[in-house]
Design a protein around this motif. Structure first.
Motif, PDB file in Angstrom:
ATOM      1  N   ALA A  17       3.809  -7.963 -50.371  1.00  0.00           N
ATOM      2  CA  ALA A  17       4.389  -6.780 -49.741  1.00  0.00           C
ATOM      3  C   ALA A  17       3.356  -5.669 -49.607  1.00  0.00           C
ATOM      4  CB  ALA A  17       5.594  -6.292 -50.530  1.00  0.00           C
ATOM      5  N   ARG A  23       8.446  -9.438 -44.131  1.00  0.00           N
ATOM      6  CA  ARG A  23       9.501  -9.718 -45.120  1.00  0.00           C
ATOM      7  C   ARG A  23      10.023 -11.143 -45.016  1.00  0.00           C
ATOM      8  NH1 ARG A  23      13.401  -4.412 -44.967  1.00  0.00           N
ATOM      9  NH2 ARG A  23      11.809  -2.925 -45.573  1.00  0.00           N
ATOM     10  N   THR A  38      14.482 -10.431 -51.345  1.00  0.00           N
ATOM     11  CA  THR A  38      13.103 -10.168 -50.943  1.00  0.00           C
ATOM     12  C   THR A  38      12.867  -8.690 -50.692  1.00  0.00           C
ATOM     13  OG1 THR A  38      13.101 -12.337 -49.880  1.00  0.00           O
ATOM     14  CG2 THR A  38      11.302 -10.864 -49.318  1.00  0.00           C
ATOM     15  N   VAL A  39      13.882  -7.989 -50.213  1.00  0.00           N
ATOM     16  CA  VAL A  39      13.752  -6.570 -49.878  1.00  0.00           C
ATOM     17  C   VAL A  39      13.347  -5.747 -51.095  1.00  0.00           C
ATOM     18  CG1 VAL A  39      15.068  -4.549 -49.113  1.00  0.00           C
ATOM     19  CG2 VAL A  39      15.296  -6.699 -47.903  1.00  0.00           C
ATOM     20  N   THR A  42       9.641  -5.070 -51.041  1.00  0.00           N
ATOM     21  CA  THR A  42       9.139  -4.183 -49.994  1.00  0.00           C
ATOM     22  C   THR A  42       9.654  -2.757 -50.158  1.00  0.00           C
ATOM     23  OG1 THR A  42      10.927  -4.872 -48.498  1.00  0.00           O
ATOM     24  CG2 THR A  42       8.858  -6.053 -48.341  1.00  0.00           C
TER      25      THR A  42
END
Length: 55
Positions: A17, A23, A38-39, A42
């Motif tokens: 990231a 993403r 996954t967010v 980031t």
């Protein structure tokens, strides 16, 4: 300090990231079924918008 697989996964996610990878690519690489997992990586990149606008 014992190292466990999640520590390696988290550090990899943050590294990717921070390097600006997409993403969806990170999601696929880490094997996440849900993008919300996954967010997390980031969202925590504090300087991701530095230099975004060059006025």
């Amino acid at each position: 300090m014992p190292i466990h697989p999640d520590m390696l996964r988290y550090s990899t996610g943050f590294k990717l990231a921070n390097d600006g990878h997409d993403r969806r690519a990170i999601q696929d690489y880490l094997g996440h079924r849900n993008i919300q997992h996954t967010v997390i990586y980031t969202q925590l990149v504090a300087d991701r918008f530095v230099g975004f606008w060059n006025d």
